[in-house]
Design a protein around this motif. Structure first.
Motif, mmCIF file in Angstrom:
data_model
loop_
_atom_site.group_PDB
_atom_site.id
_atom_site.type_symbol
_atom_site.label_atom_id
_atom_site.label_comp_id
_atom_site.label_asym_id
_atom_site.label_seq_id
_atom_site.Cartn_x
_atom_site.Cartn_y
_atom_site.Cartn_z
ATOM 1 N N UNK A 95 21.869 -12.365 -3.736
ATOM 2 C CA UNK A 95 22.807 -12.584 -2.640
ATOM 3 C C UNK A 95 24.209 -12.210 -3.081
ATOM 4 N N UNK A 96 24.981 -11.583 -2.164
ATOM 5 C CA UNK A 96 26.357 -11.216 -2.490
ATOM 6 C C UNK A 96 27.218 -12.453 -2.661
ATOM 7 N N UNK A 97 26.773 -13.569 -2.112
ATOM 8 C CA UNK A 97 27.458 -14.847 -2.294
ATOM 9 C C UNK A 97 26.496 -15.778 -3.011
ATOM 10 N N UNK A 98 26.561 -15.862 -4.339
ATOM 11 C CA UNK A 98 25.604 -16.662 -5.090
ATOM 12 C C UNK A 98 25.535 -18.081 -4.554
ATOM 13 N N UNK A 99 24.307 -18.583 -4.424
ATOM 14 C CA UNK A 99 24.138 -19.952 -3.982
ATOM 15 C C UNK A 99 24.119 -20.107 -2.472
ATOM 16 N N UNK A 100 24.230 -19.016 -1.715
ATOM 17 C CA UNK A 100 24.203 -19.128 -0.260
ATOM 18 C C UNK A 100 22.837 -19.622 0.171
ATOM 19 N N UNK A 101 22.809 -20.672 0.981
ATOM 20 C CA UNK A 101 21.531 -21.308 1.313
ATOM 21 C C UNK A 101 21.138 -21.120 2.771
ATOM 22 N N UNK A 102 21.969 -20.464 3.583
ATOM 23 C CA UNK A 102 21.627 -20.262 4.990
ATOM 24 C C UNK A 102 21.912 -18.815 5.396
ATOM 25 N N UNK A 103 20.983 -18.238 6.122
ATOM 26 C CA UNK A 103 21.175 -16.931 6.747
ATOM 27 C C UNK A 103 20.683 -17.024 8.183
ATOM 28 N N UNK A 104 21.225 -16.193 9.052
ATOM 29 C CA UNK A 104 20.756 -16.194 10.440
ATOM 30 C C UNK A 104 21.035 -14.833 11.079
ATOM 31 N N UNK A 105 20.301 -14.547 12.140
ATOM 32 C CA UNK A 105 20.562 -13.364 12.952
ATOM 33 C C UNK A 105 20.056 -13.627 14.367
ATOM 34 N N UNK A 106 20.552 -12.825 15.305
ATOM 35 C CA UNK A 106 20.174 -12.959 16.704
ATOM 36 C C UNK A 106 19.184 -11.856 17.075
ATOM 37 N N UNK B 145 8.520 -14.025 23.381
ATOM 38 C CA UNK B 145 9.309 -15.251 23.338
ATOM 39 C C UNK B 145 9.313 -15.861 21.958
ATOM 40 N N UNK B 146 9.720 -17.117 21.880
ATOM 41 C CA UNK B 146 9.862 -17.792 20.593
ATOM 42 C C UNK B 146 8.530 -17.867 19.843
ATOM 43 N N UNK B 147 7.437 -18.121 20.583
ATOM 44 C CA UNK B 147 6.147 -18.257 19.917
ATOM 45 C C UNK B 147 5.721 -16.931 19.288
ATOM 46 N N UNK B 148 5.898 -15.813 20.042
ATOM 47 C CA UNK B 148 5.519 -14.507 19.508
ATOM 48 C C UNK B 148 6.357 -14.149 18.290
ATOM 49 N N UNK B 149 7.651 -14.478 18.329
ATOM 50 C CA UNK B 149 8.519 -14.214 17.184
ATOM 51 C C UNK B 149 8.056 -15.028 15.979
ATOM 52 N N UNK B 150 7.678 -16.266 16.218
ATOM 53 C CA UNK B 150 7.198 -17.134 15.135
ATOM 54 C C UNK B 150 5.938 -16.538 14.497
ATOM 55 N N UNK B 151 4.999 -16.068 15.332
ATOM 56 C CA UNK B 151 3.768 -15.499 14.802
ATOM 57 C C UNK B 151 4.036 -14.180 14.056
ATOM 58 N N UNK B 152 4.985 -13.381 14.563
ATOM 59 C CA UNK B 152 5.325 -12.132 13.882
ATOM 60 C C UNK B 152 5.961 -12.410 12.526
ATOM 61 N N UNK B 153 6.815 -13.436 12.468
ATOM 62 C CA UNK B 153 7.431 -13.812 11.193
ATOM 63 C C UNK B 153 6.374 -14.304 10.209
ATOM 64 N N UNK B 154 5.433 -15.081 10.711
ATOM 65 C CA UNK B 154 4.345 -15.568 9.860
ATOM 66 C C UNK B 154 3.536 -14.394 9.303
ATOM 67 N N UNK C 206 15.772 -20.878 20.803
ATOM 68 C CA UNK C 206 16.068 -20.097 22.000
ATOM 69 C C UNK C 206 17.488 -20.393 22.458
ATOM 70 N N UNK C 207 18.337 -19.366 22.530
ATOM 71 C CA UNK C 207 19.719 -19.534 22.951
ATOM 72 C C UNK C 207 19.838 -19.415 24.467
ATOM 73 N N UNK C 208 19.122 -18.447 25.019
ATOM 74 C CA UNK C 208 19.077 -18.187 26.457
ATOM 75 C C UNK C 208 17.892 -17.258 26.683
ATOM 76 N N UNK C 209 17.444 -17.081 27.927
ATOM 77 C CA UNK C 209 16.307 -16.196 28.158
ATOM 78 C C UNK C 209 16.546 -14.805 27.565
ATOM 79 N N UNK C 210 15.601 -14.355 26.732
ATOM 80 C CA UNK C 210 15.709 -13.036 26.127
ATOM 81 C C UNK C 210 16.514 -12.989 24.853
ATOM 82 N N UNK C 211 17.054 -14.123 24.415
ATOM 83 C CA UNK C 211 17.866 -14.161 23.196
ATOM 84 C C UNK C 211 17.424 -15.325 22.318
ATOM 85 N N UNK C 212 17.108 -15.023 21.053
ATOM 86 C CA UNK C 212 16.672 -16.042 20.101
ATOM 87 C C UNK C 212 17.540 -16.006 18.851
#
Length: 469
Positions: free
Chosen positions: A335-346, A355-364, A428-434
């Motif tokens: 990591x460019x910031x050593x010790x960084x413990x959280x990452x996120x993206x939209x 939807x959220x379930x399909x994204x979860x299964x794809x991540x798995x 889920x942030x809003x329909x179509x956005x996670x």
């Protein structure tokens, strides 16, 4: 001027720049009128509208061939020609591919192969009569190339195009893949390749996929990269369905059993046996739907790094796929910031049904393909991902050696890897956005966590987000 207008998205907004910034045509398109004035042979193919706008009919093979000849001569100092019926490349699009490979080679993501010379060395799979990639790579960047092909016409004209440029001839070698010498690679590899290249009828002609690397790459050779403009179609009839372009190209160049998916899969399978001979394996992909499947095949093959990109010229979109089996540099996976413990993206603009379930299964599926242990909670929409003791030790050797980690006290190894390594959550942030959030649970794995999370983002966006985003 020819071209030059910004490409518009379907929603009417301006698209971002579609050409590589180092592409000489990124700032302005070729000036057809000026080229016609300089090269009389090109003038008959240029039409000027009442408003003074010059254009070329890209459905006319003779016009596109003459434009390519003039651009290579005027902008690159390359003498070039191909006979009727051969695939005619567009110079701006092919330049994008060359510059993308240049980016891959200059990145710190993976180290050079151990016996690399100062001269970059590439391998062009199916170089064609046009030999466009070796000619561009050699003239633009001084790279050396081996170009392979299987037909007499392609081999003859590729050699002619090389010999017509004495200043580049020493950098380019053309090889006949049908006359590949015996290789000292394990015999089972060659035998398996022969068994898998089963002949099937294409347009009434029985053909097989020619050797890619087996017997063509010599035993002592190593390359910085390979590249390929594969046969995109399963038949010549399918290849002729686009009325906006000239359907030039031979059956060997345009079609093969199973189309591009089968051809690139063959490259992926071969790459496993030649993982130590190439720093990067790359191919162009014609359909985004195939890109998703091919990325999965590359990961299943055990690649350590997978990269994708998009090439766009006018209304034509192509994608680039690159992979390597070389372990990433230590400073690249940390990591460019050593010790960084959280990452996120939209994830925005998800296709319908994703939807959220399909994204979860794809991540798995992504983590399982990397041989990681997953515990999925469909209620909280989260996945706990766990590395084995062996994987954790390997991560430490590859650079996950943060202060206070297991490197400072080897006796802590067992307690450190007990429980999940990191958690992936879907909101889920809003329909179509996670929102996809990653939380590091084992701080000794910061670099691995960052690398995997970045790959997860790239995979999910490739698989699930609408092309128009």
């Amino acid at each position: 001027m020819g071209g030059g207008r910004k490409r518009r998205r379907r929603d009417g907004s301006d698209a971002p720049p579609v050409m590589h910034p180092r592409n000489r045509y990124a700032a302005s398109a070729p000036d057809f009128a000026a080229l016609a004035a300089l090269y009389p042979s090109f003038a008959p193919f240029v039409a000027v509208s009442g408003g003074g706008r010059a254009s070329v009919d890209f459905t006319d093979f003779a016009a596109t061939r003459e434009l390519t000849r003039v651009l290579l001569l005027h902008d690159h100092g390359v003498n070039w020609w191909i006979p009727d019926g051969q695939l005619c490349p567009t110079v701006p699009n092919r330049s994008n591919y060359i510059h993308w490979i240049e980016d891959l080679l200059s990145s710190d993501l993976i180290p050079p192969i151990s016996n690399s010379s100062e001269t970059v060395r590439g391998f062009d799979i199916g170089t064609g009569a046009n030999c466009i990639y070796p000619l561009l790579g050699a003239s633009l960047l001084g790279w050396s190339f081996v170009g392979s092909d299987v037909t007499d016409v392609a081999l003859e004209w590729a050699k002619r195009n090389v010999e017509s440029n004495p200043h580049l001839a020493g950098l380019i070698e053309i090889r006949n893949a049908n006359e590949a010498p015996c290789s000292s690679k394990p015999e089972t590899v060659a035998e398996e390749a022969v068994r898998e290249n089963i002949s099937e009828p294409v347009d009434g002609v029985v053909r097989s996929i020619a050797p890619i690397f087996v017997g063509v790459v010599k035993d002592s050779e190593s390359f910085d990269f390979c590249m390929c403009n594969p046969p995109f179609f399963e038949s010549m009839e399918e290849a002729g369905l686009n009325p906006k372009t000239s359907c030039a190209g031979t059956a060997e160049e345009m079609a093969c059993p199973g189309g591009e998916q089968a051809f690139i899969t063959h490259i992926i399978e071969d790459s496993v046996s030649f993982k130590n001979s190439f720093r990067w394996f790359t191919s162009m992909v014609g359909r985004k739907a195939n890109l998703k499947l091919l990325v999965s095949k590359v990961r299943e093959a055990g690649a350590s790094v997978v990269k994708t990109t998009e090439f766009v010229q006018g209304q034509t979109a192509r994608w680039g796929l690159a992979w390597s089996f070389i372990a990433p540099r230590k400073n690249a996976i940390r990591s460019s910031t050593p010790g960084k413990v959280h990452h996120s993206f939209m994830l925005q603009g998800l296709r319908r049904g994703n939807g959220a379930f399909q994204v979860l299964k794809s991540a798995e599926a992504f983590f399982c393909a990397s041989n990681l242990s997953c515990k999925t909670d469909s209620v909280s929409f989260s996945i706990d991902v766990t590395l084995s003791d062996e994987q954790t030790q390997a991560a430490r050797l590859d650079g996950d050696n943060l202060p206070g980690s297991v490197e400072d006290d080897p006796t802590k190894l067992h307690s450190t890897v007990t429980g999940a390594s990191f958690r992936i959550s879907v909101f889920e942030q809003m329909p179509g956005t996670l929102l996809i959030k990653g939380s590091l649970l084992n701080k000794s794995l910061s670099g691995t966590f960052t690398s995997l999370f970045s790959q997860l983002e790239e995979t999910l966006k490739t698989e699930l987000v609408s092309k128009d985003r």
